[in-house]
Design an enzyme around this catalytic site. Structure first.
Site, mmCIF file in Angstrom:
data_model
loop_
_atom_site.group_PDB
_atom_site.id
_atom_site.type_symbol
_atom_site.label_atom_id
_atom_site.label_comp_id
_atom_site.label_asym_id
_atom_site.label_seq_id
_atom_site.Cartn_x
_atom_site.Cartn_y
_atom_site.Cartn_z
ATOM 1 N N LYS A 203 37.014 45.196 38.105
ATOM 2 C CA LYS A 203 36.071 46.160 37.930
ATOM 3 C C LYS A 203 35.454 46.558 36.571
ATOM 4 O O LYS A 203 34.413 47.223 36.506
ATOM 5 C CB LYS A 203 36.497 47.634 38.677
ATOM 6 C CG LYS A 203 36.734 47.751 40.368
ATOM 7 C CD LYS A 203 35.326 47.743 40.889
ATOM 8 C CE LYS A 203 35.173 48.148 42.333
ATOM 9 N NZ LYS A 203 33.692 48.225 42.824
ATOM 10 N N SER B 68 41.384 40.454 43.764
ATOM 11 C CA SER B 68 40.600 41.127 42.865
ATOM 12 C C SER B 68 41.359 42.149 42.124
ATOM 13 O O SER B 68 40.572 42.809 41.084
ATOM 14 C CB SER B 68 39.713 41.692 43.836
ATOM 15 O OG SER B 68 40.256 42.453 44.864
#
Length: 401
Positions: free
Chosen positions: A49, A300
């Protein structure tokens, strides 16, 4: 408008901030495929992110920076925005759902942001952030439905093409769709032959439903251990990009996600959160046609709360046949427990706990039940133990594995 030039510019801008994460060959994940792991769980802040958040903030005008920024997040985008804002000398306020793991809340504060906890899930935090933006004049940093954020996430696609140019496919987690949109756009623009597969939790299939029905749809509720991808509604930009560039989307259950987390811990010594493990879950449980292919699974994020991790490991053990419960009906006489224990020991099972109780008033007066918790190798091993007990004349009741 999202362009390949913008993704390249993002890559250049991020060089001084992010870590180009390793691509690890993981032959033990799947015997009939060549699986590689893109370790964004080892990224700065523990998640991809930071890429999109930093690039978005770097492109703000001086006037926007002066006002400060606000964001909403299940946790990982919060940390990315907090770090990016602090590095740029900007004030940040983050709205998080009150169910976000404590570790993510505290990490967000550690990176320099103010935190506002909002009752509900991500979408409730999103609405609160919009209200505060209007009230205080902050610049809103969307977690996925923003072309600069998408461009930042797309830098992973460029890295993958450099690290494994002959890959056949990449499997990517989907929440709101920012990550897969950036990766799919970058990869398909440079090599349209590479397959891009998306994975959602079965308890939060917002993008899948929208793509299938060819219109953006909002879920009434979401429920999954993969809190990072528990999004009720995909974005407008991400829906359009996924519809054009993503080859297929599948879902995985919480049990499958737990198995993937456990597999990564045991085989690769890697910690991932639920959202970070869905790509591996999809590979493990054959959600896509990847047999014999060179496939990248994107991890992720790794920001899992340690209190949740123990529960996830237990579910993973159950799902993979590493533990089980056997309920055995016995005659209440001496030697019965010894006989059962001997069979289990001979078969290589490890008894963890035993619960012995007399039968109910409706059963035989001499009857009793023995519930045994076992550590086992896999489901085949469980079946071998069950068959050995049956062959010895023992009656197995409800198998609670």
């Amino acid at each position: 408008m999202l362009t390949l030039d913008k993704i390249y510019h993002a890559s250049y801008t991020l060089k001084k901030v992010i870590r180009p994460t390793d691509l690890i060959y993981a032959p033990g994940i799947k015997s009939d495929g060549k699986i590689y792991l893109k370790t964004e769980n080892l990224q700065v802040t523990g998640s991809f992110k930071v890429r999109g958040a930093y690039y978005k903030i770097s492109q703000l005008t001086d006037a926007e920076k002066e006002k400060g920024v606000i964001a909403c997040s299940a946790g990982n985008h919060a940390q990315g925005v907090a770090l990016a804002a602090t590095k740029n000398g900007i004030k940040s306020l983050i709205c998080l759902p009150d169910g976000a793991p404590i570790s993510k809340v505290e990490a967000t504060k550690h990176y320099g942001a103010d935190v506002c906890l909002v009752e509900g899930v991500y979408d409730d935090a999103y609405q609160k952030a919009l209200e505060l933006q209007q009230e205080m004049g902050y610049t809103f940093i969307h977690p996925f439905d923003d072309e600069n954020v998408i461009a930042g996430q797309g830098t992973i696609g460029l890295e993958l093409l450099d690290q494994l140019p002959d890959m056949d496919a990449v499997i990517v987690p989907i929440g709101g769709g920012g990550l897969i949109s950036g990766i799919a756009f970058a990869i398909k623009s440079l090599n349209p032959n590479i397959k891009v597969y998306g994975v959602q939790a079965s308890g939060a299939p917002s993008m899948l439903n929208s793509i299938v029905d060819k219109q953006i749809e909002r879920l009434d509720e979401v429920s999954t251990i993969a809190d990072g991808i528990a999004v009720k509604e995909p974005g407008k930009h991400t829906f359009e990009i996924c519809g054009q560039y993503v080859d297929e989307i599948a879902t995985v259950t919480d049990d499958e996600i737990s198995t993937a987390i456990l597999t990564l811990i045991e085989q690769q010594k890697l910690i991932t959160e639920g959202a970070g493990a869905v790509s591996v879950a999809a590979a493990l449980f054959n959600k896509f046609p990847i047999k014999g292919k060179k496939v990248v699974c994107l991890l992720s994020g790794g920001n899992i709360d340690v209190t949740i991790l123990s529960r996830v490991i237990k579910r993973g053990l159950l799902k993979s046949g590493r533990t089980c419960s056997l309920n055995i009906e016995l005659v209440d006489k001496p030697g019965q427990l010894k006989g059962v224990s001997a069979i289990i020991a001979d078969m290589g099972g490890n008894v963890v706990s035993i619960h012995h109780e007399r039968a109910s008033e409706n059963a035989d007066v001499n009857g009793c039940y023995l519930r045994i918790e076992l550590e086992t190798r896999n489901y085949d091993h469980i079946h071998q133990i069950e068959n050995a007990l049956k062959d010895a004349g023992y009656r197995l009741k409800d198998n609670l594995q």
